[in-house]
Design a protein around this motif. Sequence first.
Motif, short mmCIF file in Angstrom:
data_model
loop_
_atom_site.label_atom_id
_atom_site.label_comp_id
_atom_site.label_asym_id
_atom_site.label_seq_id
_atom_site.Cartn_x
_atom_site.Cartn_y
_atom_site.Cartn_z
N GLU A 81 -4.73 112.11 -4.01
CA GLU A 81 -5.26 112.67 -5.25
C GLU A 81 -5.34 111.62 -6.35
N ILE A 82 -4.91 110.40 -6.04
CA ILE A 82 -4.94 109.30 -7.00
C ILE A 82 -5.93 108.22 -6.57
N VAL A 83 -5.94 107.91 -5.28
CA VAL A 83 -6.74 106.81 -4.74
C VAL A 83 -7.86 107.35 -3.85
N PRO B 28 3.42 109.52 -7.01
CA PRO B 28 3.96 108.16 -7.05
C PRO B 28 3.63 107.40 -8.34
N ASN B 29 4.59 107.41 -9.25
CA ASN B 29 4.42 106.69 -10.51
C ASN B 29 4.15 105.21 -10.28
N VAL B 30 4.85 104.62 -9.29
CA VAL B 30 4.69 103.18 -9.07
C VAL B 30 3.26 102.84 -8.67
N GLN C 232 2.79 118.58 -9.70
CA GLN C 232 2.04 117.37 -10.02
C GLN C 232 0.76 117.24 -9.22
N THR C 233 0.70 117.90 -8.06
CA THR C 233 -0.46 117.76 -7.19
C THR C 233 -0.88 119.13 -6.65
N GLU D 146 -8.95 102.49 -14.18
CA GLU D 146 -9.41 103.77 -14.73
C GLU D 146 -8.33 104.85 -14.67
N VAL D 147 -7.26 104.59 -13.91
CA VAL D 147 -6.17 105.57 -13.83
C VAL D 147 -5.57 105.82 -15.22
N ILE D 148 -5.67 104.83 -16.11
CA ILE D 148 -5.11 104.98 -17.46
C ILE D 148 -5.83 106.09 -18.21
N ASP D 149 -7.15 106.17 -18.05
CA ASP D 149 -7.92 107.22 -18.71
C ASP D 149 -7.73 108.58 -18.02
#
Length: 367
Positions: free
Chosen positions: A296-298, A272-274, A146-147, A338-341
């Motif tokens: 890698e997300i924030v 982290p899905n949450v 995933q990362t 923007e995480v949705i896109d």
Amino acid sequence: MKLALVISSMATGGAERVLSILANSWVQRGWDVTLITTHGSGEPSFFFLDPEVHQRSIVIAGSARGGMVANIRRVRALRTILRETAPDVVVSFLNYTNILTLLASKGLGCPVLVSERLDPRVHELSPLWNAMRRLLYPQARVLINQTEAAASWFRPWMKGRVVIIPNPVSEPDLAGPPALELPPGSVVAMGRLHHQKGFDTLLRATALLRERHPSIRLTILGEGPLRAELEKLREELELDDVVDMPGKIQNPATVLAQAEVFVLSSVTEGFPNVLCEAMAVGLPVVSTRCPSGPEEIVTDGREGRLVPVGDTESLAGALAEILADPESRRVMGEAAREVIDRFSLEVVLGKWDAVFKMIELGTEGLN
């Protein structure tokens, strides 16, 4: 396309949620999908599964980590199911299940994709299981991580056959009444009540935060083995009137949408899905820089704040900073959406499609 999806169970959990989304998406394309649980209990999936998904459950007592006889029986039962279903591709989730699946599929001629859902640098296997992983994983056609942080650990001995596919993030379902009502100015956390989630650090940070924000309220969604320990700590910190722990709920988006900020206090994560779910409803976030996933997300200062693992004062300070600035919360919340896109279902399915195509063409060097 005929797929066999293998996982230990379909109880509540991040890997289980992702596999249910993928299974439903693939059957909606008209694909033949069989979902096999190796540690089934006969109970239905916690997550919705399309009726067109064929479900097979191997019910044998004992955990994967121990019980050699039980695991041999699981391997034999799984091999029988794979022979019966004759899938074009087998997709396995989670390390112990991956090892059992590679053993069960040996010699059957069906390519196997194994998906690691945790960071191997932190979640170590026993010497025996680790040796089996190193021996068997190179027999998989592709390893899915995933990362990048987790993938880097596997690359040297997977000969480049490593692909990074994040978890999908969907538009939140905010229809209907919320599962529970939050008081104004709430902070929300969510996850299994387990040492991995660092909720003890969060409770201590909340005690510090209350000194600056007397009206602070924290809700921790989730259930797990540390409930009694965390409730005791809550009492010791005199937070009974500040912290609510209502358990796990269906459709948490309706609760997240009422909060001011989401906090992830984890010691370690896979992906982290949450965190993504909270960002999808437009919440600014405060997260630890735990391995792996959050960094890698924030981006620190854009969608929220990143703080060191286990640092109570930094966690309390970051929460206080965001709670004190409504304009920053608004701007960070917009960026968080923007995480949705970035991780949309279409994007994620496209990455899986590319892997399936490479397997069909016999392409190597998948990284």
